[in-house]
Design an enzyme around this catalytic site. Sequence first.
Site, PDB file in Angstrom:
ATOM      1  CG  HIS A 101     -12.992  -7.923   0.610  1.00  0.00           C
ATOM      2  ND1 HIS A 101     -13.365  -7.284  -0.558  1.00  0.00           N
ATOM      3  CD2 HIS A 101     -11.899  -7.255   1.044  1.00  0.00           C
ATOM      4  CE1 HIS A 101     -12.515  -6.306  -0.811  1.00  0.00           C
ATOM      5  NE2 HIS A 101     -11.615  -6.266   0.152  1.00  0.00           N
ATOM      6  NE  ARG A 102     -13.145  -2.359   3.131  1.00  0.00           N
ATOM      7  CZ  ARG A 102     -12.342  -2.637   2.101  1.00  0.00           C
ATOM      8  NH1 ARG A 102     -12.750  -2.463   0.856  1.00  0.00           N
ATOM      9  NH2 ARG A 102     -11.116  -3.103   2.298  1.00  0.00           N
ATOM     10  CG  ASP A 161      -5.612  -5.485   8.937  1.00  0.00           C
ATOM     11  OD1 ASP A 161      -5.080  -4.378   8.795  1.00  0.00           O
ATOM     12  OD2 ASP A 161      -4.991  -6.548   8.719  1.00  0.00           O
ATOM     13  N   GLY A 195      -6.477   0.440  -4.556  1.00  0.00           N
ATOM     14  CA  GLY A 195      -5.591  -0.683  -4.249  1.00  0.00           C
ATOM     15  C   GLY A 195      -5.421  -1.645  -5.416  1.00  0.00           C
ATOM     16  CE1 TYR A 196      -2.300  -4.507  -2.874  1.00  0.00           C
ATOM     17  CE2 TYR A 196      -1.430  -6.088  -4.451  1.00  0.00           C
ATOM     18  CZ  TYR A 196      -1.268  -5.304  -3.328  1.00  0.00           C
ATOM     19  OH  TYR A 196      -0.073  -5.310  -2.652  1.00  0.00           O
ATOM     20  CB  THR A 219      -9.768   3.059   8.087  1.00  0.00           C
ATOM     21  OG1 THR A 219      -8.826   2.879   7.026  1.00  0.00           O
ATOM     22  CG2 THR A 219     -11.039   3.672   7.511  1.00  0.00           C
ATOM     23  CG  HIS A 220      -5.525   7.408   9.263  1.00  0.00           C
ATOM     24  ND1 HIS A 220      -5.621   6.620  10.389  1.00  0.00           N
ATOM     25  CD2 HIS A 220      -5.455   8.678   9.712  1.00  0.00           C
ATOM     26  CE1 HIS A 220      -5.601   7.400  11.465  1.00  0.00           C
ATOM     27  NE2 HIS A 220      -5.503   8.647  11.078  1.00  0.00           N
ATOM     28  CG  ASN A 221      -7.237   2.603   2.561  1.00  0.00           C
ATOM     29  OD1 ASN A 221      -8.020   3.025   1.718  1.00  0.00           O
ATOM     30  ND2 ASN A 221      -6.330   1.688   2.296  1.00  0.00           N
ATOM     31  CE  LYS A 222      -9.842  10.791  -1.402  1.00  0.00           C
ATOM     32  NZ  LYS A 222     -10.134  10.134  -2.682  1.00  0.00           N
TER      33      LYS A 222
HETATM   34  P1  IMP Z   1      -4.428  -2.566   5.698  1.00  0.00           P
HETATM   35  O1  IMP Z   1      -5.725  -3.222   6.059  1.00  0.00           O
HETATM   36  O2  IMP Z   1      -4.373  -1.142   6.126  1.00  0.00           O
HETATM   37  O3  IMP Z   1      -3.253  -3.364   6.170  1.00  0.00           O
HETATM   38  O4  IMP Z   1      -4.332  -2.473   4.106  1.00  0.00           O
HETATM   39  C1  IMP Z   1      -4.917  -3.438   3.290  1.00  0.00           C
HETATM   40  C2  IMP Z   1      -4.562  -3.213   1.838  1.00  0.00           C
HETATM   41  O5  IMP Z   1      -5.277  -4.187   1.097  1.00  0.00           O
HETATM   42  C3  IMP Z   1      -5.005  -1.868   1.319  1.00  0.00           C
HETATM   43  O6  IMP Z   1      -3.953  -0.960   1.260  1.00  0.00           O
HETATM   44  C4  IMP Z   1      -5.517  -2.169  -0.088  1.00  0.00           C
HETATM   45  O7  IMP Z   1      -4.572  -1.897  -1.043  1.00  0.00           O
HETATM   46  C5  IMP Z   1      -5.758  -3.662  -0.110  1.00  0.00           C
HETATM   47  N1  IMP Z   1      -7.207  -3.836  -0.209  1.00  0.00           N
HETATM   48  C6  IMP Z   1      -8.074  -4.106   0.788  1.00  0.00           C
HETATM   49  N2  IMP Z   1      -9.332  -4.124   0.327  1.00  0.00           N
HETATM   50  C7  IMP Z   1      -9.256  -3.827  -0.990  1.00  0.00           C
HETATM   51  C8  IMP Z   1     -10.248  -3.670  -1.998  1.00  0.00           C
HETATM   52  O8  IMP Z   1     -11.459  -3.752  -1.788  1.00  0.00           O
HETATM   53  N3  IMP Z   1      -9.777  -3.388  -3.220  1.00  0.00           N
HETATM   54  C9  IMP Z   1      -8.447  -3.245  -3.505  1.00  0.00           C
HETATM   55  N4  IMP Z   1      -7.486  -3.358  -2.606  1.00  0.00           N
HETATM   56  C10 IMP Z   1      -7.894  -3.659  -1.333  1.00  0.00           C
END
Ligand code: IMP
Length: 204
Positions: free
Chosen positions: A189-190, A75, A162-163, A14-17
């Site tokens: 969820h994670r 995802d 995120g949200y 993942t590239h999501n910080k």
């Molecule tokens: P993707 O999985 O890269 O398509 O991105 C999923 C998006 O869902 C992320 O950019 C987050 O904004 C949002 N998301 C997923 N998990 C969380 C969380 O635990 N908290 C807040 N936003 C989340």
Amino acid sequence: MTRQFTGEKLLLATHNKGKLEEMTHLLIPYAVTVVSAGEMNLPEPEETEDTFVGNARIKAHAAAQATGLPSLSDDSGITIDALNGAPGVYTADWAETDDGRDFMMAMTRAHEELEAVNAPCPRSAQFRCTLVLAWPDGHDEVFEGVMPGQLIWPIRGEYGFGYDPMFQPDGLDLTCAQMIPAEKHKISHRGQAVRKFVEACFSG
Ligand code: IMP
């Protein structure tokens, strides 16, 4: 029978910080060296599927092929009942701007769409996470977690990503952005999906 994780290194695809921090934190108790996609300079593959598991498979297999390491992708997203499950796999897309992701804009859109359909309160929604662990030989295992809750407005809290500031898990008065990470992980969820992964793949 679930394939066991026997290596020393696990690539987090993942590239999501925000996701990276959470997954790294959740894996601290286990004897595994975590390497990130960023450290390996991996490109971000395009997410062309319309399901969480489809997109998670794309990310995990691309990383496993590129590095030769078992690779764990995430995802995830939010599904809003009064919006027929939107934004779902398009959760990140709602935040896209020419200058990067803007989650204030994404949360505002969610709120405005709920107002537009006069959605009654509580406005139920779910955070969903699908993890895929892929090996270089093409095998994979899938783990899922769901956190039910409601969307609130105005947003509250400074933690998370995120949200998180608009999502209040069922049974709590706090949003995910008002919880310290360890508290969020207990119910998120994670957190659920990572616990399923370690129970299934590290049990020996
Ligand atoms: P993707 O999985 O890269 O398509 O991105 C999923 C998006 O869902 C992320 O950019 C987050 O904004 C949002 N998301 C997923 N998990 C969380 C969380 O635990 N908290 C807040 N936003 C989340």
